[in-house]
Design a protein around this motif. Sequence first.
Motif, mmCIF file in Angstrom:
data_model
loop_
_atom_site.group_PDB
_atom_site.id
_atom_site.type_symbol
_atom_site.label_atom_id
_atom_site.label_comp_id
_atom_site.label_asym_id
_atom_site.label_seq_id
_atom_site.Cartn_x
_atom_site.Cartn_y
_atom_site.Cartn_z
ATOM 1 N N UNK A 17 -42.102 47.966 -0.492
ATOM 2 C CA UNK A 17 -40.860 48.701 -0.280
ATOM 3 C C UNK A 17 -40.898 50.085 -0.916
ATOM 4 N N UNK A 18 -40.074 50.958 -0.384
ATOM 5 C CA UNK A 18 -39.847 52.273 -0.968
ATOM 6 C C UNK A 18 -38.824 52.099 -2.081
ATOM 7 N N UNK A 19 -39.048 52.758 -3.199
ATOM 8 C CA UNK A 19 -38.113 52.672 -4.314
ATOM 9 C C UNK A 19 -37.619 54.081 -4.615
ATOM 10 N N UNK A 20 -36.279 54.233 -4.631
ATOM 11 C CA UNK A 20 -35.704 55.542 -4.934
ATOM 12 C C UNK A 20 -34.716 55.426 -6.086
ATOM 13 N N UNK A 21 -34.494 56.555 -6.726
ATOM 14 C CA UNK A 21 -33.482 56.682 -7.763
ATOM 15 C C UNK A 21 -32.569 57.820 -7.318
ATOM 16 N N UNK A 22 -31.252 57.583 -7.398
ATOM 17 C CA UNK A 22 -30.288 58.597 -6.999
ATOM 18 C C UNK A 22 -29.482 59.021 -8.221
ATOM 19 N N UNK A 23 -29.533 60.309 -8.522
ATOM 20 C CA UNK A 23 -28.739 60.862 -9.618
ATOM 21 C C UNK A 23 -28.019 62.089 -9.066
ATOM 22 N N UNK A 24 -26.703 61.979 -8.915
ATOM 23 C CA UNK A 24 -25.937 63.071 -8.312
ATOM 24 C C UNK A 24 -26.414 63.309 -6.898
ATOM 25 N N UNK A 25 -26.861 64.533 -6.606
ATOM 26 C CA UNK A 25 -27.386 64.809 -5.268
ATOM 27 C C UNK A 25 -28.906 64.945 -5.283
ATOM 28 N N UNK A 26 -29.543 64.368 -6.308
ATOM 29 C CA UNK A 26 -30.999 64.398 -6.394
ATOM 30 C C UNK A 26 -31.569 63.017 -6.089
ATOM 31 N N UNK A 27 -32.493 62.975 -5.146
ATOM 32 C CA UNK A 27 -33.160 61.741 -4.744
ATOM 33 C C UNK A 27 -34.586 61.790 -5.273
ATOM 34 N N UNK A 28 -34.915 60.879 -6.169
ATOM 35 C CA UNK A 28 -36.278 60.756 -6.677
ATOM 36 C C UNK A 28 -36.927 59.550 -6.009
ATOM 37 N N UNK A 29 -38.008 59.782 -5.301
ATOM 38 C CA UNK A 29 -38.748 58.682 -4.686
ATOM 39 C C UNK A 29 -39.743 58.200 -5.730
ATOM 40 N N UNK A 30 -39.475 57.018 -6.271
ATOM 41 C CA UNK A 30 -40.289 56.464 -7.350
ATOM 42 C C UNK A 30 -41.546 55.797 -6.814
ATOM 43 N N UNK A 31 -41.453 55.226 -5.606
ATOM 44 C CA UNK A 31 -42.627 54.615 -4.979
ATOM 45 C C UNK A 31 -42.498 54.797 -3.478
ATOM 46 N N UNK A 32 -43.524 55.400 -2.877
ATOM 47 C CA UNK A 32 -43.573 55.525 -1.419
ATOM 48 C C UNK A 32 -43.789 54.144 -0.830
ATOM 49 N N UNK A 33 -43.159 53.867 0.306
ATOM 50 C CA UNK A 33 -43.308 52.548 0.909
ATOM 51 C C UNK A 33 -42.916 52.537 2.365
ATOM 52 N N UNK A 34 -42.421 51.389 2.805
ATOM 53 C CA UNK A 34 -42.131 51.136 4.204
ATOM 54 C C UNK A 34 -41.025 51.971 4.808
ATOM 55 N N UNK A 35 -40.124 52.483 4.003
ATOM 56 C CA UNK A 35 -39.106 53.410 4.493
ATOM 57 C C UNK A 35 -39.628 54.808 4.201
ATOM 58 N N UNK A 36 -39.820 55.593 5.238
ATOM 59 C CA UNK A 36 -40.466 56.899 5.081
ATOM 60 C C UNK A 36 -39.535 57.932 4.455
ATOM 61 N N UNK A 37 -40.138 58.952 3.884
ATOM 62 C CA UNK A 37 -39.392 60.071 3.310
ATOM 63 C C UNK A 37 -38.518 60.698 4.388
ATOM 64 N N UNK A 38 -39.066 60.837 5.599
ATOM 65 C CA UNK A 38 -38.324 61.445 6.693
ATOM 66 C C UNK A 38 -37.085 60.630 7.053
ATOM 67 N N UNK A 39 -37.196 59.307 7.037
ATOM 68 C CA UNK A 39 -36.045 58.446 7.333
ATOM 69 C C UNK A 39 -34.952 58.601 6.283
ATOM 70 N N UNK A 40 -35.359 58.682 5.029
ATOM 71 C CA UNK A 40 -34.389 58.856 3.946
ATOM 72 C C UNK A 40 -33.704 60.216 4.088
ATOM 73 N N UNK A 41 -34.480 61.250 4.374
ATOM 74 C CA UNK A 41 -33.910 62.590 4.537
ATOM 75 C C UNK A 41 -32.939 62.648 5.714
#
Length: 172
Positions: A17-41
């Motif tokens: 899995x993809x693991x993200x951390x959300x702080x305010x309007x900042x998205x930190x991708x902690x681990x790249x995984x099955x949900x792509x960066x483009x999909x999150x964006x």
Amino acid sequence: KIPYILDGGNCMVGVESTVISVTGNEINILRLGGVTVESIQDEIQDSKFKIQNSGKPILNIESSILNSPGQLKSHYAPKILLRFGKMEDLLAKYSYQKKAILSFTQKYSGENIVAEEILSTNGDLHESARNLFSALRKLDNSQAEIILAEKFPEHGLGLAINDRLESTTTEK
């Protein structure tokens, strides 16, 4: 140590899995995984995106603990030495060793290639992600002295595949 292993068959995605951390309007991708960066964006707009230390453990400096599960150096590391990068360079550098090849779409020829796994002959990154770990295990069980893995496209699931291969690169 484990009395039973349950084989659930092939995975739908293949990489963890993809693991993200959300702080305010900042998205930190902690681990790249099955949900792509483009999909999150596409889903979360007007946010800053940052991919943290791809392929390396991410430690919280204050507490010296991992920020997220799955951030250890490697979940699966082959017993055979693995090198990752541009295939032409790897083939030249390791020309005299018995080698196993892990590639995206292309079959490679050359001396001393004893095993080869092509993850997707039609260039499908989703298929490649699904095939990644079973292909690595097959190559790990070959008669090769080294596994050479080529770099995948730097978008979509290619980022997660590259992350796994980079973190799987073994030193001996």
